[in-house]
Scaffold this active site. Structure first.
Site, PDB file in Angstrom:
ATOM      1  N   GLU A 157       2.632   3.656  -4.185  1.00  0.00           N
ATOM      2  CA  GLU A 157       2.065   2.334  -4.487  1.00  0.00           C
ATOM      3  C   GLU A 157       3.081   1.482  -5.256  1.00  0.00           C
ATOM      4  O   GLU A 157       3.303   0.314  -4.931  1.00  0.00           O
ATOM      5  CB  GLU A 157       0.776   2.471  -5.315  1.00  0.00           C
ATOM      6  CG  GLU A 157      -0.364   3.171  -4.611  1.00  0.00           C
ATOM      7  CD  GLU A 157      -1.112   2.322  -3.596  1.00  0.00           C
ATOM      8  OE1 GLU A 157      -0.762   1.146  -3.386  1.00  0.00           O
ATOM      9  OE2 GLU A 157      -2.077   2.857  -3.004  1.00  0.00           O
ATOM     10  N   ASP A 169      -1.411  -0.162   5.122  1.00  0.00           N
ATOM     11  CA  ASP A 169      -1.810   1.243   5.204  1.00  0.00           C
ATOM     12  C   ASP A 169      -1.222   1.883   6.461  1.00  0.00           C
ATOM     13  O   ASP A 169      -0.709   3.005   6.411  1.00  0.00           O
ATOM     14  CB  ASP A 169      -3.334   1.359   5.193  1.00  0.00           C
ATOM     15  CG  ASP A 169      -3.798   2.793   5.232  1.00  0.00           C
ATOM     16  OD1 ASP A 169      -3.496   3.547   4.288  1.00  0.00           O
ATOM     17  OD2 ASP A 169      -4.448   3.182   6.224  1.00  0.00           O
ATOM     18  N   ASP A 183       0.847  -1.190   0.000  1.00  0.00           N
ATOM     19  CA  ASP A 183       0.000   0.000   0.000  1.00  0.00           C
ATOM     20  C   ASP A 183       0.880   1.236   0.000  1.00  0.00           C
ATOM     21  O   ASP A 183       2.025   1.208   0.459  1.00  0.00           O
ATOM     22  CB  ASP A 183      -0.930   0.022   1.215  1.00  0.00           C
ATOM     23  CG  ASP A 183      -2.111   0.971   1.025  1.00  0.00           C
ATOM     24  OD1 ASP A 183      -2.407   1.361  -0.123  1.00  0.00           O
ATOM     25  OD2 ASP A 183      -2.745   1.339   2.028  1.00  0.00           O
ATOM     26  N   GLY A 184       0.335   2.314  -0.534  1.00  0.00           N
ATOM     27  CA  GLY A 184       0.983   3.612  -0.520  1.00  0.00           C
ATOM     28  C   GLY A 184       0.027   4.639   0.057  1.00  0.00           C
ATOM     29  O   GLY A 184      -1.191   4.466   0.007  1.00  0.00           O
ATOM     30  N   HIS A 226      -9.363  -0.123   2.696  1.00  0.00           N
ATOM     31  CA  HIS A 226     -10.100   0.308   3.885  1.00  0.00           C
ATOM     32  C   HIS A 226     -11.422  -0.446   4.039  1.00  0.00           C
ATOM     33  O   HIS A 226     -12.432   0.128   4.393  1.00  0.00           O
ATOM     34  CB  HIS A 226     -10.332   1.822   3.848  1.00  0.00           C
ATOM     35  CG  HIS A 226      -9.087   2.586   3.560  1.00  0.00           C
ATOM     36  ND1 HIS A 226      -8.071   2.729   4.487  1.00  0.00           N
ATOM     37  CD2 HIS A 226      -8.651   3.205   2.432  1.00  0.00           C
ATOM     38  CE1 HIS A 226      -7.084   3.430   3.940  1.00  0.00           C
ATOM     39  NE2 HIS A 226      -7.410   3.718   2.710  1.00  0.00           N
ATOM     40  N   ASP A 252      -4.490  -2.435  -3.200  1.00  0.00           N
ATOM     41  CA  ASP A 252      -5.738  -1.709  -3.451  1.00  0.00           C
ATOM     42  C   ASP A 252      -5.549  -0.653  -4.549  1.00  0.00           C
ATOM     43  O   ASP A 252      -6.454   0.130  -4.817  1.00  0.00           O
ATOM     44  CB  ASP A 252      -6.283  -1.085  -2.159  1.00  0.00           C
ATOM     45  CG  ASP A 252      -5.340  -0.075  -1.533  1.00  0.00           C
ATOM     46  OD1 ASP A 252      -4.379   0.363  -2.182  1.00  0.00           O
ATOM     47  OD2 ASP A 252      -5.581   0.287  -0.362  1.00  0.00           O
TER      48      ASP A 252
END
Length: 143
Positions: free
Chosen positions: A47, A134, A9-10, A124, A69
């Site tokens: 990302e 995250d 994740d970024g 999320h 994501d």
């Protein structure tokens, strides 16, 4: 081939702005968390960086399930955008230079060393490892 699961994740405050990336690598019973950040970056760069840094840790060719994501990253591989980009000199379908070219080139180089399956997760939405990435990304972002 060894089978490795990677979540990435970024995160970015502002776009551009300070940002971070996080990744979790899982191999058998071993879990490794990594993260980093930059003072001025974009969400897309973070990302891509998360996936690059995770894949760089693999010491031999592996079967990888990479969860993210990021529609930007997942769609590139699922829809094979990179084939046209390479064929067209890193120009996209809008006849513009591909953003983050150097990161894409490094990610492609690494992906060609492994068998990578790209899997989209909803951000999320309660996926434990996506949420953990995250947290790592946000914690690594310079304040």
């Amino acid at each position: 081939m060894k089978e490795v699961t990677i979540y990435t994740d970024g995160a970015c405050s502002g776009n551009p702005g300070p940002g971070g990336w996080g990744a979790v690598l899982i191999y058998g019973d071993v879990t490794k968390e990594i993260s980093g950040g930059e003072k001025v970056t974009t969400n897309n760069k973070m990302e891509l960086t998360a996936a690059i840094e995770a894949l760089k840790l693999l010491k031999e060719p592996c079967k990888v399930k990479l969860y993210s994501d990021s529609a930007y990253m997942i769609n590139c591989f699922k829809d094979k955008w990179y084939i046209g980009w390479e064929r067209n000199g890193w120009v996209n379908s809008k006849k513009e230079l591909v953003a983050n070219k150097e990161l894409w080139q490094e990610l492609l180089r690494l992906c060609r060393l492994h068998e990578v399956e790209w899997i989209k997760v909803k951000g999320h939405a309660g996926d434990y490892w996506n949420e953990r990435c995250d947290e790592l990304a946000r914690a690594a972002s310079p304040k």
